[in-house]
Design an enzyme around this catalytic site. Sequence first.
Site, PDB file in Angstrom:
ATOM      1  N   SER A  29       0.829  -1.213   0.000  1.00 35.04           N
ATOM      2  CA  SER A  29       0.000   0.000   0.000  1.00 35.04           C
ATOM      3  C   SER A  29       0.856   1.252   0.000  1.00 35.04           C
ATOM      4  O   SER A  29       0.340   2.360   0.104  1.00 35.04           O
ATOM      5  CB  SER A  29      -0.946   0.003   1.198  1.00 35.04           C
ATOM      6  OG  SER A  29      -0.206   0.034   2.407  1.00 35.04           O
ATOM      7  N   ASN A 115      -1.879  -1.074  13.705  1.00 36.82           N
ATOM      8  CA  ASN A 115      -3.329  -0.813  13.720  1.00 36.82           C
ATOM      9  C   ASN A 115      -3.664   0.525  14.382  1.00 36.82           C
ATOM     10  O   ASN A 115      -4.447   1.310  13.848  1.00 36.82           O
ATOM     11  CB  ASN A 115      -4.064  -1.950  14.438  1.00 36.82           C
ATOM     12  CG  ASN A 115      -3.845  -3.289  13.743  1.00 36.82           C
ATOM     13  OD1 ASN A 115      -3.287  -3.327  12.647  1.00 36.82           O
ATOM     14  ND2 ASN A 115      -4.277  -4.373  14.368  1.00 36.82           N
ATOM     15  N   THR A 160     -39.660  27.012 -10.750  1.00 40.84           N
ATOM     16  CA  THR A 160     -39.937  25.707 -10.143  1.00 40.84           C
ATOM     17  C   THR A 160     -40.281  24.799 -11.316  1.00 40.84           C
ATOM     18  O   THR A 160     -40.878  25.263 -12.297  1.00 40.84           O
ATOM     19  CB  THR A 160     -41.125  25.735  -9.160  1.00 40.84           C
ATOM     20  OG1 THR A 160     -42.317  26.028  -9.895  1.00 40.84           O
ATOM     21  CG2 THR A 160     -40.950  26.780  -8.060  1.00 40.84           C
ATOM     22  N   HIS A 161     -39.879  23.551 -11.252  1.00 35.73           N
ATOM     23  CA  HIS A 161     -40.047  22.614 -12.380  1.00 35.73           C
ATOM     24  C   HIS A 161     -39.385  23.157 -13.650  1.00 35.73           C
ATOM     25  O   HIS A 161     -39.802  22.825 -14.752  1.00 35.73           O
ATOM     26  CB  HIS A 161     -41.526  22.329 -12.664  1.00 35.73           C
ATOM     27  CG  HIS A 161     -42.332  22.025 -11.445  1.00 35.73           C
ATOM     28  ND1 HIS A 161     -42.538  20.743 -10.972  1.00 35.73           N
ATOM     29  CD2 HIS A 161     -42.949  22.852 -10.564  1.00 35.73           C
ATOM     30  CE1 HIS A 161     -43.263  20.787  -9.871  1.00 35.73           C
ATOM     31  NE2 HIS A 161     -43.535  22.062  -9.598  1.00 35.73           N
ATOM     32  N   SER A 282     -14.540  24.698 -28.866  1.00 32.68           N
ATOM     33  CA  SER A 282     -14.714  23.397 -29.499  1.00 32.68           C
ATOM     34  C   SER A 282     -13.652  23.236 -30.573  1.00 32.68           C
ATOM     35  O   SER A 282     -13.282  24.204 -31.238  1.00 32.68           O
ATOM     36  CB  SER A 282     -16.112  23.312 -30.120  1.00 32.68           C
ATOM     37  OG  SER A 282     -16.116  22.385 -31.189  1.00 32.68           O
ATOM     38  N   ASN A 290     -17.992  26.992 -24.270  1.00 31.31           N
ATOM     39  CA  ASN A 290     -18.683  26.040 -23.398  1.00 31.31           C
ATOM     40  C   ASN A 290     -18.378  26.290 -21.930  1.00 31.31           C
ATOM     41  O   ASN A 290     -17.231  26.543 -21.581  1.00 31.31           O
ATOM     42  CB  ASN A 290     -18.259  24.610 -23.759  1.00 31.31           C
ATOM     43  CG  ASN A 290     -18.629  24.247 -25.185  1.00 31.31           C
ATOM     44  OD1 ASN A 290     -19.667  24.680 -25.695  1.00 31.31           O
ATOM     45  ND2 ASN A 290     -17.781  23.471 -25.833  1.00 31.31           N
ATOM     46  N   GLU A 295     -19.697  21.989 -15.949  1.00 23.22           N
ATOM     47  CA  GLU A 295     -19.966  20.580 -16.268  1.00 23.22           C
ATOM     48  C   GLU A 295     -18.999  19.656 -15.536  1.00 23.22           C
ATOM     49  O   GLU A 295     -19.369  18.586 -15.056  1.00 23.22           O
ATOM     50  CB  GLU A 295     -19.860  20.365 -17.775  1.00 23.22           C
ATOM     51  CG  GLU A 295     -20.900  21.160 -18.543  1.00 23.22           C
ATOM     52  CD  GLU A 295     -20.528  21.279 -20.011  1.00 23.22           C
ATOM     53  OE1 GLU A 295     -20.420  20.255 -20.690  1.00 23.22           O
ATOM     54  OE2 GLU A 295     -20.303  22.424 -20.465  1.00 23.22           O
ATOM     55  N   TYR A 322      -9.429  -4.488  14.103  1.00 15.91           N
ATOM     56  CA  TYR A 322      -8.841  -4.126  12.810  1.00 15.91           C
ATOM     57  C   TYR A 322      -8.958  -5.285  11.833  1.00 15.91           C
ATOM     58  O   TYR A 322      -8.750  -6.449  12.192  1.00 15.91           O
ATOM     59  CB  TYR A 322      -7.361  -3.754  12.984  1.00 15.91           C
ATOM     60  CG  TYR A 322      -6.698  -3.451  11.656  1.00 15.91           C
ATOM     61  CD1 TYR A 322      -6.779  -2.181  11.095  1.00 15.91           C
ATOM     62  CD2 TYR A 322      -6.042  -4.451  10.935  1.00 15.91           C
ATOM     63  CE1 TYR A 322      -6.210  -1.900   9.855  1.00 15.91           C
ATOM     64  CE2 TYR A 322      -5.468  -4.181   9.701  1.00 15.91           C
ATOM     65  CZ  TYR A 322      -5.561  -2.909   9.165  1.00 15.91           C
ATOM     66  OH  TYR A 322      -5.000  -2.648   7.932  1.00 15.91           O
ATOM     67  N   GLN A 327      -7.496  -1.079   4.831  1.00  9.98           N
ATOM     68  CA  GLN A 327      -6.462  -0.427   4.037  1.00  9.98           C
ATOM     69  C   GLN A 327      -7.070   0.355   2.870  1.00  9.98           C
ATOM     70  O   GLN A 327      -6.488   1.319   2.388  1.00  9.98           O
ATOM     71  CB  GLN A 327      -5.492  -1.498   3.525  1.00  9.98           C
ATOM     72  CG  GLN A 327      -4.346  -0.965   2.721  1.00  9.98           C
ATOM     73  CD  GLN A 327      -3.208  -1.974   2.659  1.00  9.98           C
ATOM     74  OE1 GLN A 327      -2.613  -2.308   3.683  1.00  9.98           O
ATOM     75  NE2 GLN A 327      -2.938  -2.474   1.480  1.00  9.98           N
ATOM     76  N   LYS A 330      -8.082   4.582   2.700  1.00 12.57           N
ATOM     77  CA  LYS A 330      -7.261   5.769   2.448  1.00 12.57           C
ATOM     78  C   LYS A 330      -7.552   6.430   1.132  1.00 12.57           C
ATOM     79  O   LYS A 330      -7.765   7.645   1.042  1.00 12.57           O
ATOM     80  CB  LYS A 330      -5.789   5.387   2.507  1.00 12.57           C
ATOM     81  CG  LYS A 330      -5.313   5.233   3.900  1.00 12.57           C
ATOM     82  CD  LYS A 330      -3.966   4.586   3.931  1.00 12.57           C
ATOM     83  CE  LYS A 330      -3.899   3.712   5.141  1.00 12.57           C
ATOM     84  NZ  LYS A 330      -4.809   2.541   5.053  1.00 12.57           N
TER      85      LYS A 330
HETATM   86  N1  ARG Z   1      -1.171  -0.662   5.626  1.00 11.85           N
HETATM   87  C1  ARG Z   1      -2.082  -1.002   6.649  1.00 11.85           C
HETATM   88  C2  ARG Z   1      -3.376  -0.226   6.517  1.00 11.85           C
HETATM   89  O1  ARG Z   1      -3.365   0.673   5.774  1.00 11.85           O
HETATM   90  C3  ARG Z   1      -1.468  -0.723   7.977  1.00 11.85           C
HETATM   91  C4  ARG Z   1      -1.998  -1.553   9.068  1.00 11.85           C
HETATM   92  C5  ARG Z   1      -1.559  -2.945   8.866  1.00 11.85           C
HETATM   93  N2  ARG Z   1      -1.925  -3.775   9.976  1.00 11.85           N
HETATM   94  C6  ARG Z   1      -1.871  -5.058   9.912  1.00 11.85           C
HETATM   95  N3  ARG Z   1      -2.251  -5.705  10.940  1.00 11.85           N
HETATM   96  N4  ARG Z   1      -1.504  -5.677   8.825  1.00 11.85           N
HETATM   97  O2  ARG Z   1      -4.389  -0.504   7.097  1.00 11.85           O
END
Ligand code: ARG
Length: 461
Positions: A29, A115, A160-161, A282, A290, A295, A322, A327, A330
């Site tokens: 990640s 975690n 309205t409408h 265009s 435009n 848009e 957890y 993951q 994010k």
């Molecule tokens: N990269 C993990 C996440 O974004 C970090 C936590 C990982 N924890 C674990 N027990 N593998 O959630």
Amino acid sequence: MTSKEQEGALWGGRFKEGMDPAMVPLNLSLAEDQRLWRHDLQGSRAWARALARAEVLDDDELQGLLEGLDRVEARLARGIPEDAPDEDIHSLVERLLGEEAGEVAGKLHTGRSRNDQVATDMRLWGMEALDQVEDRLTGVLQALLAMAERSVELVIPGYTHLQQGQPVRAAHWTLSHFWPLVRDRDRIRQARRAAAVLPLGSGALAGCPFPVDREYLARELGFREVSDNSMDAVSDRDWMADGLYAGAMIGIHLSRLGEDLVLFASREFGLLRVPDGFSTGSSLMPQKRNPDVAELIRGKAGRFSGNLVALLTLLKGLPTGYNRDLQEDKRLLFDTVDQLELVLPAVAGTLKGCRWRPERARELLSEELLATDLADYLVRRGVPFRTSHEVVGRLVSLAEDEGMPLSRLPLERYREVHPAFEADVKEVFRWEASVESRAARGGTARSAVEAQLEKARRQAG
Ligand code: ARG
């Protein structure tokens, strides 16, 4: 532990075989969470200090760790190494810390888990990001306010409408897009508040076996309070859902503003001109201008809502504590915040440059917009509204049959339909009179709009 990818991993001890090549990219990640690096360092410094205060580390060890973290910071500030084999940002920081601080680096993770670490990093990142979004939203509010200030005189059709309904001051339309964004800003603030609860010190799930002072950690890191339950703390993403909901609502409100701008900028309406700097041409039709900005903004709404739905779906049915599914959280928050960063300044810029076309507003205003005022005229002469509604409906139909505007219909025709009409009925046919008659709070009269502007100024300041 055989595969290259596991050499730097934080958990190799109990494994006999290396990670399957098919698992490696799924497991990584770093590409996404590397932007947490400053917050990861911030959390690590506070954690090191808390461990020292708990006498888990001695002064030299603390010093070694803090200096090592400074050097890691200097390295990462030059850029995240592209070939870093590490699973995530926490692993990368820890590996680099080992390189910079030596053996003592191994003590930093005492009592801490990724975690509670990742939950803390994300909240730190989120608090900053939500503050930034709040500022950007204020920028849009200021642009809307400025536009409203220069739109008090102008009367435009209100719809309205998407059918002409009653005349309104253009400032009133403008402010109708102001208040939803004020509510969104409250939602952003609420999400910010929900984010400011510290998970660090929760460990993997069961809490911390060393006497760390979590109140101290909260103060150090700018949290307003400490989580009450370690199992909840490592998996609580409610604040993020709050933030994504706020983002989704901003997207929806801006898409409605965008839709109005697209319509108003069309030749058919022609009520306003979107500035050149936010329009495009265009490649084929030379005459085109435009309103792309509107848009593009309208188009983002689905993405903002999608991020919210993706998070809610991610959270649903997760077992307590957890889970690695988390993951995925994010990129959803990152994306919503990144897109808001693109959209909000563009909206503010567009609104600053939008110009009304008063001559076109005149052309568009149809007398039928005053039908309600005509009905109200009778009401003021004691006619029940239901009757006057019916009477005016008949007059509108009569004028339509005779192919003339309502105001030109002779007084006798009015009086044939209802005897309460007098010569002064013609005074109804003034746009200004119509908007001025709605003086109750929240209406279109100058006094009401001025009061609204006054309140809006306080919000946009
Ligand atoms: N990269 C993990 C996440 O974004 C970090 C936590 C990982 N924890 C674990 N027990 N593998 O959630």
